[in-house]
Design a protein around this motif. Structure first.
Motif, short mmCIF file in Angstrom:
data_model
loop_
_atom_site.label_atom_id
_atom_site.label_comp_id
_atom_site.label_asym_id
_atom_site.label_seq_id
_atom_site.Cartn_x
_atom_site.Cartn_y
_atom_site.Cartn_z
N GLU A 173 53.70 -29.14 24.66
CA GLU A 173 54.12 -29.88 25.85
C GLU A 173 53.96 -29.04 27.12
N GLU A 174 54.23 -27.74 27.00
CA GLU A 174 54.15 -26.83 28.15
C GLU A 174 52.74 -26.33 28.41
N GLU A 175 51.84 -26.53 27.47
CA GLU A 175 50.47 -26.04 27.60
C GLU A 175 49.78 -26.71 28.79
N GLN A 176 49.08 -25.89 29.56
CA GLN A 176 48.32 -26.40 30.70
C GLN A 176 46.89 -25.89 30.59
N ILE A 177 45.97 -26.76 30.91
CA ILE A 177 44.55 -26.41 30.86
C ILE A 177 44.02 -26.41 32.29
N PHE A 178 43.38 -25.33 32.66
CA PHE A 178 42.78 -25.22 33.97
C PHE A 178 41.28 -25.04 33.81
N ALA A 237 57.26 -26.31 18.06
CA ALA A 237 55.81 -26.48 18.26
C ALA A 237 55.53 -27.54 19.32
N THR A 238 56.30 -28.61 19.31
CA THR A 238 56.14 -29.67 20.30
C THR A 238 56.37 -29.13 21.71
#
Length: 82
Positions: free
Chosen positions: A71-76, A66-67
């Motif tokens: 950690e890889e999540e990106q918000i644009f 889950a971490t």
């Protein structure tokens, strides 16, 4: 202490098991099931009693998995013109 890589090796993805959802060591117990149970207040101890095939390290593996996702999540940001 297990490395993150060792822990993540406990999480398996097989299209023939639970329609390809990440599972713990190829069992029919998904990462999602464990996270959902823990977030609803069920304790690790209770889960270990309900699923005796689980090991303490499996919980660490779920958290490491889950971490990595977070950690890889990106918000644009999306800008909408009126």
């Amino acid at each position: 202490m297990d490395t993150n890589e060792n822990l993540l090796s406990r999480i398996t993805i097989n299209p023939n098991i639970m329609v390809g959802k990440p599972t713990i060591r190829g069992m029919r117990i998904t990462v999602e099931q464990i996270l959902r149970a823990l977030s609803s207040g069920i304790t690790e101890k209770e889960l270990l009693e309900e699923y005796p095939e689980l090991e303490k390290k499996d919980f660490q593996a779920v958290f490491a998995y889950a971490t990595n996702l977070v950690e890889e999540e990106q918000i644009f940001p999306v800008h909408i013109s009126a």
